[in-house]
Design an enzyme around this catalytic site. Structure first.
Site, short mmCIF file in Angstrom:
data_model
loop_
_atom_site.label_atom_id
_atom_site.label_comp_id
_atom_site.label_asym_id
_atom_site.label_seq_id
_atom_site.Cartn_x
_atom_site.Cartn_y
_atom_site.Cartn_z
N ASP A 90 -0.87 -5.41 -22.78
CA ASP A 90 -2.02 -6.32 -22.67
C ASP A 90 -3.30 -5.56 -22.30
O ASP A 90 -3.24 -4.54 -21.61
CB ASP A 90 -1.72 -7.40 -21.63
CG ASP A 90 -2.67 -8.58 -21.74
OD1 ASP A 90 -3.23 -8.79 -22.83
OD2 ASP A 90 -2.86 -9.29 -20.74
N ASN A 125 -0.01 -16.37 -29.82
CA ASN A 125 -1.20 -15.61 -30.26
C ASN A 125 -1.81 -16.14 -31.56
O ASN A 125 -2.93 -15.75 -31.93
CB ASN A 125 -0.89 -14.11 -30.37
CG ASN A 125 -0.74 -13.42 -29.02
OD1 ASN A 125 0.01 -12.46 -28.89
ND2 ASN A 125 -1.46 -13.88 -27.99
C1 IPE Z 1 0.79 -11.45 -24.02
O1 IPE Z 1 -0.56 -11.27 -23.82
C2 IPE Z 1 1.15 -11.19 -25.46
C3 IPE Z 1 1.07 -9.80 -25.90
C4 IPE Z 1 0.71 -8.78 -25.19
C5 IPE Z 1 1.44 -9.58 -27.27
P1 IPE Z 1 -1.61 -12.46 -23.92
O2 IPE Z 1 -2.94 -11.82 -23.74
O3 IPE Z 1 -1.39 -13.25 -25.15
O4 IPE Z 1 -1.21 -13.35 -22.66
P2 IPE Z 1 -2.08 -14.38 -21.83
O5 IPE Z 1 -2.75 -15.30 -22.80
O6 IPE Z 1 -3.08 -13.58 -21.04
O7 IPE Z 1 -1.09 -15.06 -20.93
C1 IPE Z 2 -2.80 -7.64 -26.06
O1 IPE Z 2 -4.14 -7.46 -25.79
C2 IPE Z 2 -2.49 -7.55 -27.53
C3 IPE Z 2 -2.17 -8.82 -28.17
C4 IPE Z 2 -2.00 -9.97 -27.57
C5 IPE Z 2 -2.01 -8.79 -29.61
P1 IPE Z 2 -5.13 -8.69 -25.75
O2 IPE Z 2 -5.68 -8.88 -27.12
O3 IPE Z 2 -4.48 -9.87 -25.16
O4 IPE Z 2 -6.25 -8.13 -24.82
P2 IPE Z 2 -7.01 -8.92 -23.67
O5 IPE Z 2 -5.97 -9.46 -22.73
O6 IPE Z 2 -7.79 -10.02 -24.33
O7 IPE Z 2 -7.88 -7.89 -23.03
MG MG Z 3 -4.31 -10.52 -23.26
#
Ligand code: IPE
Ligand code: IPE
Ligand code: MG
Length: 248
Positions: free
Chosen positions: A19, A67
């Site tokens: 993340d 997502n």
């Molecule tokens: C979890 O991260 C999913 C992945 C890293 C693929 P998210 O960014 O989607 O999670 P939330 O929304 O902060 O809980």
């Molecule tokens: C995790 O990084 C990757 C995916 C969920 C695909 P994020 O895209 O959630 O990055 P932040 O949390 O918005 O910084």
């Molecule tokens: Mg994230």
């Protein structure tokens, strides 16, 4: 088992919520998808670092069932990135002995993405150095539900359904439960990743944004893991007994 008794303990299975890609890019005034691209580099680095350290299984959360809620351009950017990543890194990872498996609901992804995944799985199926499971369109609740569905379809009677039986239908049935669960990006939550499998995983949360993750951050997590006392509901393992006090 207690880890504190052995400084050489390496987890067999590490699971990572990768993340922080979006924030990494935003801090640099760049589009979020640039963060995801750098996230792929961090993933390749981490696979190598895990293999070098004798970790047998690495499972990474790449795209969650939730997502899809993101803006269309980010979702399509992520799907294109899958194709680019397989094209760019598959040969190298295959050469290095990485077995790639995809876990998640494949029914919702495009034919192109599905066939890229199949290519990755096929090309690496005989490898045994490390198993990289990529959770894509994965959700922990989906996993429990699809396992139940399979068990029902197989005709299992309620009394035949044990934890072990259900575990055989779960998406990660090829791996032991994760010993260490890492989440980068500073959030302290599971976000519907491996719900069934993390029952006794050691949890490690770091502020490090995923594109910045590398050997040093992995080693910090592994050092922390070594200091954990895993009891699995039992009592603390006996430490060396101090010599009894004798009257002078
Ligand atoms: C979890 O991260 C999913 C992945 C890293 C693929 P998210 O960014 O989607 O999670 P939330 O929304 O902060 O809980
Ligand atoms: C995790 O990084 C990757 C995916 C969920 C695909 P994020 O895209 O959630 O990055 P932040 O949390 O918005 O910084
Ligand atoms: Mg994230």
């Amino acid at each position: 088992m207690t880890n504190s008794s052995s400084s050489s303990v390496v987890p067999r299975h590490v699971a990572i919520v990768m993340d922080g890609n979006g924030r990494w890019a935003s801090k640099r005034f760049m589009p979020r998808v640039v963060g995801h691209k750098h996230g792929v580099d961090a993933l390749v680095r981490t696979v190598r670092a895990c293999a070098d350290r004798g970790i047998e299984y690495l499972t990474v959360f790449a795209f969650s069932s939730e997502n899809w809620k993101r803006p269309n351009d980010e979702v399509s950017g992520l799907m294109s990135l899958v194709l680019d990543t397989v094209a760019k890194h598959l040969a190298g990872l295959a050469e290095e002995g990485v077995r790639i498996l995809i876990v998640g609901d494949r029914s919702a992804v495009s034919d192109k993405v599905r066939s890229a995944w199949e290519r990755a799985e096929q090309a690496t199926r005989h490898n045994a150095r490390i198993t990289l499971s990529v959770a894509f369109n994965y959700g922990g609740r989906w996993d429990v539900m699809q396992a139940c569905r399979q068990a029902l379809a197989a005709g299992l009677a309620p009394e035949q359904l044990t934890e072990e039986q259900l575990g055989r239908y779960m998406a990660l049935s090829h791996a032991p439960d994760p010993d260490l669960f890492i989440r980068t990006g500073g959030e302290v939550r599971i976000s519907n990743f491996l719900l069934w499998q993390v029952a006794y995983s050691e949890l490690f949360f770091t502020e490090c944004l995923w594109p910045d993750f590398g050997e040093a951050e992995l080693d910090a997590a592994l050092d922390d893991f070594r200091r954990r006392d895993r009891r699995f509901g039992g009592v603390q393992a006996l430490q060396a007994q101090p010599a009894p006090l004798t009257a002078a």
